[in-house]
Design a protein around this motif. Structure first.
Motif, short mmCIF file in Angstrom:
data_model
loop_
_atom_site.label_atom_id
_atom_site.label_comp_id
_atom_site.label_asym_id
_atom_site.label_seq_id
_atom_site.Cartn_x
_atom_site.Cartn_y
_atom_site.Cartn_z
N SER A 1 -75.14 48.36 38.50
CA SER A 1 -75.30 49.06 39.78
C SER A 1 -74.60 48.32 40.92
CB SER A 1 -76.78 49.26 40.10
OG SER A 1 -77.39 48.04 40.45
N LYS A 2 -74.42 47.03 40.78
CA LYS A 2 -73.74 46.23 41.82
C LYS A 2 -72.24 46.52 41.85
CE LYS A 2 -77.57 44.10 42.65
NZ LYS A 2 -78.40 44.51 43.73
N ARG A 3 -71.72 47.11 40.77
CA ARG A 3 -70.29 47.43 40.69
C ARG A 3 -69.90 48.39 41.82
NH1 ARG A 3 -66.35 50.58 38.84
NH2 ARG A 3 -64.66 49.57 37.69
N ASP A 4 -70.76 49.34 42.13
CA ASP A 4 -70.47 50.29 43.21
C ASP A 4 -70.30 49.57 44.55
OD1 ASP A 4 -70.54 52.44 41.48
OD2 ASP A 4 -72.68 52.80 41.82
N TYR A 5 -71.08 48.52 44.75
CA TYR A 5 -70.96 47.77 46.00
C TYR A 5 -69.59 47.09 46.07
CZ TYR A 5 -71.71 44.43 49.71
OH TYR A 5 -71.57 43.70 50.86
N LEU A 6 -69.16 46.52 44.95
CA LEU A 6 -67.84 45.88 44.94
C LEU A 6 -66.74 46.91 45.22
CD1 LEU A 6 -68.19 43.49 41.87
CD2 LEU A 6 -68.07 42.84 44.29
N LEU A 7 -66.88 48.10 44.66
CA LEU A 7 -65.89 49.14 44.93
C LEU A 7 -65.88 49.52 46.41
CD1 LEU A 7 -66.35 51.48 41.83
CD2 LEU A 7 -64.38 50.03 42.38
#
Length: 60
Positions: free
Chosen positions: A15-21
């Motif tokens: 779910s943290k991947r979306d923040y990186l994007l």
């Protein structure tokens, strides 16, 4: 650590991947963009490795 706990933790990390994007969309991050891209690549590699190791995890 049981497999269900690992799956839950992987879901949190995923779910943290979306923040990186979303960080990549920021025009003012400068050279931090390199680090964010590297983090995304490594995260994707880890998630792929987890899916290969625990094939049923890809179905969740």
């Amino acid at each position: 650590m049981d497999i269900q706990t690992i799956k839950e933790r992987i879901a949190i990390v995923q779910s943290k991947r979306d923040y990186l994007l979303s960080l990549l969309e920021q025009p003012n991050i400068g050279t931090l963009r390199i680090d964010v891209n590297q983090a995304l690549e490594e995260l994707d590699d880890l998630l792929d490795e987890f899916r290969r190791t625990v094939p049923e995890a890809g179905n969740n």
